[in-house]
Design a protein around this motif. Sequence first.
Motif, PDB file in Angstrom:
ATOM      1  N   LEU A   1       8.671  11.992   2.288  1.00 16.44           N
ATOM      2  CA  LEU A   1       7.453  11.254   2.052  1.00 16.44           C
ATOM      3  C   LEU A   1       6.691  12.222   1.828  1.00 16.44           C
ATOM      4  O   LEU A   1       5.447  11.610   0.736  1.00 16.44           O
ATOM      5  CB  LEU A   1       7.302  11.022   3.724  1.00 16.44           C
ATOM      6  N   GLU A   2       7.069  13.412   1.994  1.00 16.21           N
ATOM      7  CA  GLU A   2       5.872  14.326   0.976  1.00 16.21           C
ATOM      8  C   GLU A   2       5.304  14.087  -0.561  1.00 16.21           C
ATOM      9  O   GLU A   2       4.253  14.337  -1.140  1.00 16.21           O
ATOM     10  CB  GLU A   2       5.923  16.161   1.494  1.00 16.21           C
ATOM     11  N   PHE A   3       6.915  14.074  -0.957  1.00 19.12           N
ATOM     12  CA  PHE A   3       6.686  13.900  -2.324  1.00 19.12           C
ATOM     13  C   PHE A   3       6.518  12.681  -2.721  1.00 19.12           C
ATOM     14  O   PHE A   3       5.505  12.354  -3.627  1.00 19.12           O
ATOM     15  CB  PHE A   3       7.828  14.193  -3.299  1.00 19.12           C
ATOM     16  N   ALA A   4       7.123  11.304  -2.522  1.00 20.42           N
ATOM     17  CA  ALA A   4       5.980  10.457  -2.651  1.00 20.42           C
ATOM     18  C   ALA A   4       4.739   9.502  -1.708  1.00 20.42           C
ATOM     19  O   ALA A   4       4.159   8.571  -2.674  1.00 20.42           O
ATOM     20  CB  ALA A   4       7.437   9.230  -1.610  1.00 20.42           C
ATOM     21  N   PHE A   5       3.727  10.604  -1.405  1.00 19.69           N
ATOM     22  CA  PHE A   5       2.863  10.134  -0.990  1.00 19.69           C
ATOM     23  C   PHE A   5       1.568  10.716  -1.454  1.00 19.69           C
ATOM     24  O   PHE A   5       0.534  10.810  -1.424  1.00 19.69           O
ATOM     25  CB  PHE A   5       2.589  10.472   1.028  1.00 19.69           C
ATOM     26  N   SER A   6       1.871  11.379  -2.729  1.00 21.58           N
ATOM     27  CA  SER A   6       1.242  12.669  -3.651  1.00 21.58           C
ATOM     28  C   SER A   6       2.198  12.788  -5.270  1.00 21.58           C
ATOM     29  O   SER A   6       1.292  12.805  -5.627  1.00 21.58           O
ATOM     30  CB  SER A   6       2.233  14.079  -2.886  1.00 21.58           C
ATOM     31  N   THR A   7       2.784  11.767  -5.623  1.00 18.70           N
ATOM     32  CA  THR A   7       2.792  11.496  -6.733  1.00 18.70           C
ATOM     33  C   THR A   7       2.260  10.533  -7.389  1.00 18.70           C
ATOM     34  O   THR A   7       2.099   8.983  -6.388  1.00 18.70           O
ATOM     35  CB  THR A   7       4.641  11.535  -6.944  1.00 18.70           C
ATOM     36  N   PRO A   8       1.332  10.520  -7.808  1.00 23.63           N
ATOM     37  CA  PRO A   8       0.014   9.237  -8.170  1.00 23.63           C
ATOM     38  C   PRO A   8       0.869   8.335  -8.861  1.00 23.63           C
ATOM     39  O   PRO A   8       1.012   7.218  -8.676  1.00 23.63           O
ATOM     40  CB  PRO A   8      -0.187  10.134  -9.346  1.00 23.63           C
ATOM     41  N   ASP A   9       2.347   8.245  -9.474  1.00 25.53           N
ATOM     42  CA  ASP A   9       2.680   6.940  -9.901  1.00 25.53           C
ATOM     43  C   ASP A   9       4.816   7.224  -9.700  1.00 25.53           C
ATOM     44  O   ASP A   9       4.972   8.069 -10.135  1.00 25.53           O
ATOM     45  CB  ASP A   9       2.738   7.485 -11.871  1.00 25.53           C
ATOM     46  N   MET A  10       4.757   5.826  -8.278  1.00 29.28           N
ATOM     47  CA  MET A  10       5.984   6.088  -7.654  1.00 29.28           C
ATOM     48  C   MET A  10       5.934   4.375  -8.359  1.00 29.28           C
ATOM     49  O   MET A  10       7.221   3.869  -7.777  1.00 29.28           O
ATOM     50  CB  MET A  10       5.951   5.821  -6.863  1.00 29.28           C
ATOM     51  N   THR A  11       6.365   4.023  -9.851  1.00 29.37           N
ATOM     52  CA  THR A  11       6.207   3.230 -10.206  1.00 29.37           C
ATOM     53  C   THR A  11       7.697   2.643 -11.137  1.00 29.37           C
ATOM     54  O   THR A  11       7.747   4.492 -12.019  1.00 29.37           O
ATOM     55  CB  THR A  11       5.119   2.409 -11.265  1.00 29.37           C
ATOM     56  N   GLY A  12       8.272   2.274 -11.256  1.00 36.79           N
ATOM     57  CA  GLY A  12       9.057   2.463 -12.281  1.00 36.79           C
ATOM     58  C   GLY A  12       9.069   0.644 -13.172  1.00 36.79           C
ATOM     59  O   GLY A  12       8.998  -0.448 -12.977  1.00 36.79           O
ATOM     60  N   PRO A  13      10.647   0.941 -13.719  1.00 35.11           N
ATOM     61  CA  PRO A  13      10.374  -0.600 -15.299  1.00 35.11           C
ATOM     62  C   PRO A  13      10.416  -1.336 -14.111  1.00 35.11           C
ATOM     63  O   PRO A  13      11.426  -1.404 -13.495  1.00 35.11           O
ATOM     64  CB  PRO A  13      11.260  -0.328 -16.346  1.00 35.11           C
ATOM     65  N   CYS A  14       9.295  -2.571 -14.944  1.00 37.31           N
ATOM     66  CA  CYS A  14       9.598  -4.274 -13.513  1.00 37.31           C
ATOM     67  C   CYS A  14      10.672  -4.816 -14.109  1.00 37.31           C
ATOM     68  O   CYS A  14      10.966  -5.281 -15.007  1.00 37.31           O
ATOM     69  CB  CYS A  14       8.080  -4.789 -14.137  1.00 37.31           C
ATOM     70  N   VAL A  15      11.224  -5.151 -13.084  1.00 36.57           N
ATOM     71  CA  VAL A  15      12.100  -6.155 -13.164  1.00 36.57           C
ATOM     72  C   VAL A  15      12.249  -7.139 -12.038  1.00 36.57           C
ATOM     73  O   VAL A  15      11.209  -6.828 -10.784  1.00 36.57           O
ATOM     74  CB  VAL A  15      14.147  -6.042 -12.963  1.00 36.57           C
ATOM     75  N   GLY A  16      12.856  -8.667 -12.364  1.00 38.77           N
ATOM     76  CA  GLY A  16      13.100  -9.150 -11.185  1.00 38.77           C
ATOM     77  C   GLY A  16      11.531 -10.731 -11.045  1.00 38.77           C
ATOM     78  O   GLY A  16      10.125 -10.253 -11.308  1.00 38.77           O
ATOM     79  N   SER A  17      11.317 -11.295  -9.764  1.00 41.56           N
ATOM     80  CA  SER A  17      10.126 -12.104  -9.663  1.00 41.56           C
ATOM     81  C   SER A  17       9.868 -12.079  -8.722  1.00 41.56           C
ATOM     82  O   SER A  17       8.852 -12.961  -8.192  1.00 41.56           O
ATOM     83  CB  SER A  17      10.697 -13.570 -10.262  1.00 41.56           C
ATOM     84  N   ARG A  18      10.308 -11.897  -7.617  1.00 35.75           N
ATOM     85  CA  ARG A  18       9.715 -11.897  -6.112  1.00 35.75           C
ATOM     86  C   ARG A  18       9.396 -11.119  -5.533  1.00 35.75           C
ATOM     87  O   ARG A  18       8.459  -9.446  -5.766  1.00 35.75           O
ATOM     88  CB  ARG A  18      11.251 -11.900  -4.722  1.00 35.75           C
ATOM     89  N   ARG A  19       7.941 -11.609  -4.800  1.00 32.07           N
ATOM     90  CA  ARG A  19       6.588 -10.941  -4.580  1.00 32.07           C
ATOM     91  C   ARG A  19       6.683 -11.051  -3.552  1.00 32.07           C
ATOM     92  O   ARG A  19       6.760 -11.187  -2.711  1.00 32.07           O
ATOM     93  CB  ARG A  19       5.449 -11.802  -4.907  1.00 32.07           C
ATOM     94  N   LEU A  20       6.445  -9.481  -3.432  1.00 29.51           N
ATOM     95  CA  LEU A  20       5.642  -8.804  -1.654  1.00 29.51           C
ATOM     96  C   LEU A  20       5.451  -9.393  -0.653  1.00 29.51           C
ATOM     97  O   LEU A  20       5.827  -9.810   0.108  1.00 29.51           O
ATOM     98  CB  LEU A  20       5.606  -7.449  -2.082  1.00 29.51           C
ATOM     99  N   GLY A  21       3.948 -10.035  -0.967  1.00 25.81           N
ATOM    100  CA  GLY A  21       3.324 -11.547  -0.325  1.00 25.81           C
ATOM    101  C   GLY A  21       4.206 -12.265   0.086  1.00 25.81           C
ATOM    102  O   GLY A  21       4.381 -12.746   1.288  1.00 25.81           O
ATOM    103  N   ASP A  22       5.080 -12.735  -0.621  1.00 30.73           N
ATOM    104  CA  ASP A  22       6.133 -13.624  -0.053  1.00 30.73           C
ATOM    105  C   ASP A  22       7.278 -12.975   0.968  1.00 30.73           C
ATOM    106  O   ASP A  22       7.779 -13.680   1.837  1.00 30.73           O
ATOM    107  CB  ASP A  22       6.660 -14.446  -1.102  1.00 30.73           C
ATOM    108  N   PHE A  23       7.486 -11.871   0.217  1.00 30.27           N
ATOM    109  CA  PHE A  23       8.557 -11.362   1.608  1.00 30.27           C
ATOM    110  C   PHE A  23       7.527 -10.910   2.438  1.00 30.27           C
ATOM    111  O   PHE A  23       8.420 -11.458   4.235  1.00 30.27           O
ATOM    112  CB  PHE A  23       8.920  -9.672   0.242  1.00 30.27           C
TER     113      PHE A  23
END
Length: 312
Positions: A261-283
């Motif tokens: 968590l320490e790493f994930a909460f302090s690393t500015p960019d935790m994005t990967g190449p985008c795939v898929g279409s299912r949206r977080l709001g729907d989930f």
Amino acid sequence: MIKIVIAGATGYVGGNVARACVSSGLFDVRVLTRDVKRIPHDLVGKVEPFVAEVTQPETLRGLCDGVDVIFSSIGMYIVNRKPSLWEVDYHGNLALLDEARRARVNTFAFVSVLRGPEMAAVSPVAEIREGVAAAIRASGLDYLIYQPTGFYNDIGYLLRSARQRGVLYVAGDPNVRINPLHGLDFGEEVARMIAAGNQRNTLVPIGGPEIFTREEMARLAFKTLGLPPKIRYMPLKMVSLMADAARFVGHENAYTLFKFLEFAFSTPDMTGPCVGSRRLGDFFARLAREQSLALRPSLVEEEPEAQTPPTL
Ligand SMILES: NC(=O)c1ccc[n+]([C@@H]2O[C@H](COP(=O)([O-])OP(=O)(O)OC[C@H]3O[C@@H](n4cnc5c(N)ncnc54)[C@H](OP(=O)(O)O)[C@@H]3O)[C@@H](O)[C@H]2O)c1
């Protein structure tokens, strides 16, 4: 038909890979499980169970016979002290690799984590996943090493906490960017790549279709519930102190979680190449519906995602 073994199919990631493989019609799917009763109900009858325990390598004998590809997302969520992550995530997956080599499987597909090599320097979770990935790469088998950002099942803890406590604590940098991923979007991508067979020996960083900051995800959870956003900020130092405390009391599994968590909460960019279409709001909306139905158990619908997802 491609004969595939899926290890981890009783969990969120592997279950969705199994669903995608089954529904593509291109795979003959064998799933490794410790207990046939744990196979998700929508997969029962559509997959061939193989009962074994990765921490007992002798039970894996025959798992990969006649198999083209093995996929593993075997991994632990770290709540208990035992077994250790090294026993399950590391040695368990290496036992699968041994069995795959013995049976001359073509390809080993494995789930590590986004920014795994960097994270491995500070977080034992990533050190373990990347250690397995390195062994697979050195094995002589073809490989696909997936490096996903967070999956929706994990991000779902925001919705549960917002509902239960009415407040969300954002530790570290609230502006860290992340594009979480639905398990089925991931599964469909894995099935597509394996079936296409043209991307061998590849590291695959991967994320979902929408990019959020951590604060935006917290706000989305409140919005879904129709609650006013109540967000509190915690310095990253708190997470580091929790890691130190866990190590002090000898809880290695909790230590590895806090270092992750320490790493994930302090690393500015935790994005990967985008795939898929299912949206977080729907989930979130679906999770919210399931949670309110769960208040009246007789009304709970039986759906694959109704399994309680693990929380971080
Ligand atoms: N979720 C994420 O956001 C995320 C992001 C990046 C990477 N990952 C990696 O992907 C892995 C899988 O994630 P997930 O969300 O699918 O986890 P999950 O839903 O908890 O599934 C874990 C799988 O591992 C198996 N397993 C756990 N402990 C075991 C043990 N002691 N012996 C044998 N099998 C065991 C489980 O089998 P049983 O059903 O028998 O317990 C299950 O099939 C994680 O461990 C993590 O390393 C996850």
